[in-house]
Design a protein around this motif. Structure first.
Motif, PDB file in Angstrom:
ATOM      1  N   ALA A 272      62.065 -29.377 -28.244  1.00  0.00           N
ATOM      2  CA  ALA A 272      62.764 -29.303 -26.959  1.00  0.00           C
ATOM      3  C   ALA A 272      61.878 -29.802 -25.821  1.00  0.00           C
ATOM      4  O   ALA A 272      62.341 -30.505 -24.916  1.00  0.00           O
ATOM      5  N   LYS A 275      61.343 -33.665 -26.362  1.00  0.00           N
ATOM      6  CA  LYS A 275      62.580 -34.434 -26.571  1.00  0.00           C
ATOM      7  C   LYS A 275      62.490 -35.318 -27.816  1.00  0.00           C
ATOM      8  O   LYS A 275      62.879 -36.477 -27.832  1.00  0.00           O
ATOM      9  N   GLN A 276      61.960 -34.704 -28.884  1.00  0.00           N
ATOM     10  CA  GLN A 276      61.753 -35.428 -30.135  1.00  0.00           C
ATOM     11  C   GLN A 276      61.736 -34.424 -31.280  1.00  0.00           C
ATOM     12  O   GLN A 276      61.004 -33.427 -31.227  1.00  0.00           O
ATOM     13  N   CYS A 310      69.859 -24.583 -34.190  1.00  0.00           N
ATOM     14  CA  CYS A 310      68.565 -25.246 -34.006  1.00  0.00           C
ATOM     15  C   CYS A 310      67.731 -25.276 -35.282  1.00  0.00           C
ATOM     16  O   CYS A 310      66.696 -25.951 -35.347  1.00  0.00           O
ATOM     17  N   GLU A 334      69.915 -35.630 -36.405  1.00  0.00           N
ATOM     18  CA  GLU A 334      70.447 -35.824 -35.056  1.00  0.00           C
ATOM     19  C   GLU A 334      71.288 -34.637 -34.627  1.00  0.00           C
ATOM     20  O   GLU A 334      71.269 -34.221 -33.452  1.00  0.00           O
ATOM     21  N   PHE A 337      68.872 -31.914 -33.664  1.00  0.00           N
ATOM     22  CA  PHE A 337      68.206 -32.229 -32.408  1.00  0.00           C
ATOM     23  C   PHE A 337      69.142 -32.035 -31.224  1.00  0.00           C
ATOM     24  O   PHE A 337      68.724 -31.581 -30.152  1.00  0.00           O
ATOM     25  N   SER A 338      70.408 -32.349 -31.406  1.00  0.00           N
ATOM     26  CA  SER A 338      71.387 -32.148 -30.346  1.00  0.00           C
ATOM     27  C   SER A 338      71.498 -30.668 -29.977  1.00  0.00           C
ATOM     28  O   SER A 338      71.553 -30.311 -28.790  1.00  0.00           O
ATOM     29  N   THR A 341      68.309 -29.614 -28.103  1.00  0.00           N
ATOM     30  CA  THR A 341      68.339 -30.103 -26.725  1.00  0.00           C
ATOM     31  C   THR A 341      69.275 -29.272 -25.864  1.00  0.00           C
ATOM     32  O   THR A 341      68.961 -28.926 -24.723  1.00  0.00           O
ATOM     33  N   GLU A 342      70.434 -28.935 -26.412  1.00  0.00           N
ATOM     34  CA  GLU A 342      71.413 -28.142 -25.664  1.00  0.00           C
ATOM     35  C   GLU A 342      70.897 -26.732 -25.383  1.00  0.00           C
ATOM     36  O   GLU A 342      71.060 -26.195 -24.291  1.00  0.00           O
ATOM     37  N   ASN A 344      67.700 -25.771 -25.302  1.00  0.00           N
ATOM     38  CA  ASN A 344      66.544 -25.918 -24.416  1.00  0.00           C
ATOM     39  C   ASN A 344      65.666 -24.673 -24.415  1.00  0.00           C
ATOM     40  O   ASN A 344      65.399 -24.065 -23.373  1.00  0.00           O
TER      41      ASN A 344
END
Length: 364
Positions: A272, A275-276, A310, A334, A337-338, A341-342, A344
């Motif tokens: 998070a 961003k990877q 996650c 992906e 990871f989405s 990211t959401e 966080n």
């Protein structure tokens, strides 16, 4: 007028959760900080160059046995006369954190920083007046347990430093140290001190058997500091030497597997922050004895990071092989990871948000 904050912790997790807040408060002229700690938390704070009032009390499983600890907590409050008390959270037993909270008697505002979803230590019959929690799910679980306490969602405080750590400085270290090629599909089993559970051994044996049948996959076992020395662990474990920087393992592994280790949370937080996506995290929860342990230690029959998408929960050893194959799939990665990211988990400035809330509560 300066506000005096008495801060306490008693284990590594609690200390790491309040440490960034201590730093932020010490740099803020509106506050004066006093630290009280017991156990390994004292050592951690001292190693960070902080002045600590050490409390030589152990842990208690009920308040009746903790008379001297309660007296000590009341004396600390009388001595320092804080405007607020801020604690880390540890469990399942109680110690100086919980003693300070119950001794505040609703006269002094009390705050606790969670480092695990819904963690509220009520061993002494009373929780903090305010909890700083990680995310929406943590807020939801916490409110169900302490309806009379207020809750603020701030992110994972102990992971705030991850924003300043460059993965380029970590990449390749763990693989080079242990002799693994860059293209090896590396599955790291994160050790835990659970050898008293037969289900832990069964889980590891079944996981290693599945990994051995995945083309190109190599398994390693990273022992927990509280486990027996490597020489005393079963010889069939592919042990590697523990590392002081766990992010080296996160960056160099393709998959991280555990029963319920904080290392997976570290991996999610670092993904998070940077961003990877690095390693895919999976919880091996197919053994009945392990599930019983999970419920007894967390009060939940699920792992929060898996509930938020996650990380992955693997519910049977048959599913484990399928999971390992999917862990290489870019579409699958992906999707993970989405969710990371959401959610966080590692939102920057968690400690600053806590300081702002403290000031608002104390100066209003």
């Amino acid at each position: 007028m300066e506000k005096k904050v008495l801060i306490s912790a008693r284990d590594n997790g609690g200390a790491l959760s309040v440490l960034p807040v201590v730093r932020a408060l010490e740099g803020d002229p509106r506050f004066v900080v006093t630290i009280v700690a017991s156990g390994v938390a004292s050592t951690l704070f001292q190693r960070e160059g902080l002045t600590v009032n050490h409390v030589s009390f152990g842990d208690f499983d009920n308040i009746d046995a903790a008379h001297d600890l309660i007296v000590c907590a009341k004396e600390l409050i009388e001595t320092y006369r804080p405007d607020a008390i801020l604690t880390g959270l540890s469990g399942p037993t109680a110690g100086i954190d919980e003693a300070l909270i119950i001794s505040a008697s609703d006269v002094i505002p009390t705050f606790s920083v969670q480092d695990y979803w819904g963690d509220v230590n009520l061993t002494f019959g009373k929780g903090a007046g305010h909890y700083f929690v990680i995310d929406d799910l943590a807020e939801e679980i916490t409110k169900l347990q302490v309806a009379n306490s207020s809750v603020s969602k701030v992110g994972s405080v102990k992971h705030t430093s991850y924003h300043s750590i460059d993965p380029k400085t970590l990449k390749g270290r763990f693989r080079r140290t242990n002799g693994f090629e860059e293209d090896t599909f590396l599955v790291c089993l994160i050790g835990q001190p659970l050898w008293h559970l037969k289900g832990y051994r069964r889980t590891l044996e079944e996981a290693l058997s599945a990994i051995a049948n995945i083309p190109g996959a190599v398994a390693v076992y990273l022992p927990h500091p509280a486990e027996p020395k490597m020489a005393e662990l079963p010889r069939w474990l592919p042990c590697v030497e523990p590392t002081k920087q766990i992010l080296e393992v996160v960056v160099d592994s393709d998959v991280l597997c555990a029963v319920n280790s904080s290392v997976i949370a570290d991996a999610v937080a670092y993904a998070a922050a940077k961003k990877q996506l690095f390693a895919v995290g999976a919880y091996m929860l197919w053994d009945g004895e392990i599930m019983q342990w999970l419920e007894e230690t967390t009060g939940m029959d699920f792992v929060p990071l898996a509930r938020t998408g996650c990380a992955i929960t693997v519910g049977s050893n048959e599913q484990f092989s399928a999971f390992l194959m999917s862990a290489r799939n870019e579409v699958h990665r992906e999707r993970l990871f989405s969710a990371i990211t959401e959610n966080n988990l590692c939102a920057a400035g968690a400690e600053v948000r806590i300081v702002d809330i403290l000031w608002s509560k104390l100066s209003g």
